[in-house]
Motif scaffolding. Structure first.
Motif, short mmCIF file in Angstrom:
data_model
loop_
_atom_site.label_atom_id
_atom_site.label_comp_id
_atom_site.label_asym_id
_atom_site.label_seq_id
_atom_site.Cartn_x
_atom_site.Cartn_y
_atom_site.Cartn_z
N SER A 1 -0.97 23.96 7.52
CA SER A 1 -1.95 23.00 8.02
C SER A 1 -1.48 21.58 7.80
CB SER A 1 -3.30 23.19 7.30
OG SER A 1 -3.76 24.52 7.43
N ALA A 2 -2.03 20.69 8.60
CA ALA A 2 -1.72 19.27 8.43
C ALA A 2 -2.18 18.82 7.05
CB ALA A 2 -2.42 18.46 9.51
N ASP A 3 -1.39 17.93 6.43
CA ASP A 3 -1.70 17.53 5.06
C ASP A 3 -3.08 16.87 4.94
OD1 ASP A 3 -1.10 15.17 6.34
OD2 ASP A 3 0.49 14.57 4.98
N TYR A 4 -3.50 16.12 5.98
CA TYR A 4 -4.80 15.46 5.89
C TYR A 4 -5.94 16.48 5.90
CZ TYR A 4 -5.47 16.14 10.95
OH TYR A 4 -5.63 16.68 12.20
N GLU A 5 -5.71 17.63 6.57
CA GLU A 5 -6.75 18.67 6.59
C GLU A 5 -6.94 19.26 5.19
OE1 GLU A 5 -5.25 21.35 9.50
OE2 GLU A 5 -6.40 20.44 11.13
N ILE A 6 -5.80 19.61 4.57
CA ILE A 6 -5.86 20.19 3.23
C ILE A 6 -6.37 19.15 2.23
CG2 ILE A 6 -4.49 21.13 1.34
CD1 ILE A 6 -2.76 22.49 3.38
N TRP A 7 -5.90 17.91 2.37
CA TRP A 7 -6.34 16.84 1.46
C TRP A 7 -7.86 16.71 1.49
CZ3 TRP A 7 -9.02 12.28 1.66
CH2 TRP A 7 -8.86 11.40 0.57
N GLU A 8 -8.44 16.72 2.68
CA GLU A 8 -9.90 16.57 2.81
C GLU A 8 -10.62 17.77 2.21
OE1 GLU A 8 -13.22 16.40 6.37
OE2 GLU A 8 -11.27 15.45 6.70
N ALA A 9 -10.16 18.99 2.53
CA ALA A 9 -10.82 20.20 2.02
C ALA A 9 -10.68 20.31 0.51
CB ALA A 9 -10.23 21.43 2.70
N LEU A 10 -9.46 20.03 0.00
CA LEU A 10 -9.23 20.15 -1.43
C LEU A 10 -10.00 19.11 -2.21
CD1 LEU A 10 -7.82 21.74 -3.57
CD2 LEU A 10 -5.75 20.36 -3.22
N ASN A 11 -10.13 17.91 -1.65
CA ASN A 11 -10.93 16.88 -2.30
C ASN A 11 -12.40 17.30 -2.41
OD1 ASN A 11 -10.08 14.42 -3.50
ND2 ASN A 11 -9.14 13.84 -1.55
N ILE B 1 -11.80 24.95 0.40
CA ILE B 1 -10.36 25.15 0.47
C ILE B 1 -9.97 26.54 0.97
CG2 ILE B 1 -10.13 25.98 -1.92
CD1 ILE B 1 -7.74 23.61 -0.02
N ARG B 2 -10.91 27.47 1.02
CA ARG B 2 -10.60 28.85 1.37
C ARG B 2 -9.82 29.04 2.67
NH1 ARG B 2 -15.74 32.90 0.39
NH2 ARG B 2 -15.39 33.35 -1.82
N PRO B 3 -10.18 28.36 3.77
CA PRO B 3 -9.52 28.63 5.06
C PRO B 3 -8.03 28.32 5.07
CG PRO B 3 -11.58 27.44 5.39
CD PRO B 3 -11.29 27.41 3.93
N TYR B 4 -7.52 27.62 4.04
CA TYR B 4 -6.13 27.17 4.07
C TYR B 4 -5.21 28.06 3.24
CZ TYR B 4 -8.51 23.21 6.05
OH TYR B 4 -9.29 22.43 6.85
N ARG B 5 -5.71 29.21 2.87
CA ARG B 5 -4.93 30.11 2.01
C ARG B 5 -3.68 30.63 2.71
NH1 ARG B 5 -6.48 33.49 -2.28
NH2 ARG B 5 -8.67 32.97 -1.92
N PHE B 6 -3.79 31.02 3.96
CA PHE B 6 -2.68 31.72 4.63
C PHE B 6 -2.16 31.00 5.87
CE2 PHE B 6 -5.21 35.25 2.69
CZ PHE B 6 -4.29 35.56 1.70
N LYS B 7 -2.43 29.74 6.03
CA LYS B 7 -1.95 29.07 7.24
C LYS B 7 -1.34 27.71 6.91
CE LYS B 7 -6.20 26.67 8.66
NZ LYS B 7 -7.17 26.46 9.75
N GLU C 1 4.75 12.41 -1.26
CA GLU C 1 5.79 12.80 -0.31
C GLU C 1 5.41 12.50 1.13
OE1 GLU C 1 7.26 16.69 -0.90
OE2 GLU C 1 7.60 16.43 -3.06
N GLN C 2 4.15 12.20 1.38
CA GLN C 2 3.71 11.90 2.75
C GLN C 2 4.17 12.96 3.73
OE1 GLN C 2 1.76 9.07 3.65
NE2 GLN C 2 1.51 9.08 1.43
N THR C 3 4.00 14.23 3.34
CA THR C 3 4.39 15.33 4.22
C THR C 3 3.44 15.40 5.40
OG1 THR C 3 3.05 16.83 2.91
CG2 THR C 3 5.38 16.65 2.32
N THR C 4 3.92 16.04 6.47
CA THR C 4 3.08 16.18 7.65
C THR C 4 2.35 17.52 7.67
OG1 THR C 4 4.95 17.05 8.90
CG2 THR C 4 4.54 14.67 9.03
N SER C 5 2.85 18.48 6.89
CA SER C 5 2.19 19.78 6.84
C SER C 5 2.46 20.44 5.48
CB SER C 5 2.68 20.69 7.97
OG SER C 5 4.06 20.97 7.81
N ILE C 6 1.55 21.32 5.13
CA ILE C 6 1.67 22.06 3.87
C ILE C 6 1.76 23.54 4.19
CG2 ILE C 6 0.53 22.66 1.69
CD1 ILE C 6 1.49 19.83 1.68
N ALA C 7 2.82 24.20 3.72
CA ALA C 7 3.00 25.63 3.96
C ALA C 7 2.21 26.42 2.94
CB ALA C 7 4.48 25.99 3.87
N PRO C 8 1.81 27.65 3.30
CA PRO C 8 1.06 28.48 2.37
C PRO C 8 1.78 28.70 1.04
CG PRO C 8 0.92 29.39 4.57
CD PRO C 8 1.91 28.26 4.64
#
Length: 271
Positions: free
Chosen positions: A28-38, A20-26, A81-88
């Motif tokens: 990103s698309a929700d599916y990217e964070i979902w995969e990393a966080l999982n 999950i580290r790379p998503y701290r300050f950017k 919420e089916q968001t398309t992106s997650i803000a930092p």
């Protein structure tokens, strides 16, 4: 309790926890964070519930559970919420929990006492620890089965450089074989209870029993490889001495085993 460790698990564990580290300050698309966080959540969950290290570093469990709770909040947000992106900014509480857990987790793991056991002579560690019986003739298992456990324990002692402990077990195994050999060649009624190797060998020589190669092999062991059990002041000091003993005992035991019969057909069938 001795526990075998798979170094690959620790590699995968660290890779998962840091996913999950790379998503701290950017953003990103929700599916990217979902995969990393999982991945991070799964790595931490498996560690808590199935890792051999879990009980020994219980101090980080509460921090790990806080991170898992924050992870579930973000995963639920993405799902509902089916968001398309997650803000930092949305991940602030998640990374606050992560920043409390991850360094504590790394420090706790680094404090674990871990050893790398090197090969001993011609034997690799796996053979010594998990298949110690292969150091001696296979017939030992069905001709003198009571000696097998000492061989197994002696091989483990070799692996961990406990030379005198290894000698103790191997001498015990040799004496178990010798008792069987003595009973066959001299007679069980001639064997005194708790007779030592020296006493048995002396009686065999007195009665002129046993083949020459067996007697000579046992004499050499008695002369050159003192038993630390019989002589508490003696210690095996290095690998060369320990493996010289293994070679001598294996030869003597092999000679005796060649002349012994299986204890039972059932014993022989289960080897």
């Amino acid at each position: 309790m001795m526990q075998r460790i798979d170094p690959g698990y620790l590699y995968e564990l660290g890779d998962g926890v840091r996913a999950i580290r790379p998503y701290r300050f950017k953003t990103s698309a929700d599916y990217e964070i979902w995969e990393a966080l999982n991945r991070s959540k799964q790595a931490v969950t498996v560690f808590l519930n199935g890792s051999v290290f879990s009980q020994s570093i219980r101090g980080v469990h509460s921090l790990a559970n806080q991170f898992l709770q924050e992870s579930d909040k973000i995963l639920s947000l993405i799902s509902v919420e089916q968001t398309t992106s997650i803000a930092p900014a949305t991940l602030v509480e998640l990374f606050e929990a992560y920043d409390r857990f991850e360094p504590a987790f790394a420090n706790a793991l680094s404090s674990q006492i871990t050893y790398l056991v090197m090969p001993k002579g011609a034997y690799d560690v796996e053979t010594l620890v998990e298949n110690g019986g292969s150091l001696f003739p296979a017939s030992l298992q069905y001709k003198v089965p009571e000696a097998s456990m000492d061989i197994v324990e002696g091989a483990k002692a070799l692996a961990f450089e406990l030379w005198s402990a290894a000698a103790f077990h191997f001498h015990r195994a040799n004496e178990a074989v010798l008792r069987r050999y003595f009973d066959k060649t001299v007679g069980p009624n001639k064997r005194k209870e708790h007779a030592t190797m020296g006493m048995l060998l002396s009686e065999m020589e007195k009665q002129n029993k046993g083949t020459r190669q067996v007697v000579v092999a046992l004499q050499n062991i008695k002369t050159f490889h003192r038993n630390p059990n019989a002589h508490p002041g003696d210690f095996i000091s290095d690998a060369d001495e320990a493996f010289s003993l293994v070679s001598a005992l294996r030869a003597a035991m092999g000679y005796m085993l060649d002349e012994l019969e299986a204890t039972s057909l059932d014993d022989m069938m289960h080897v």
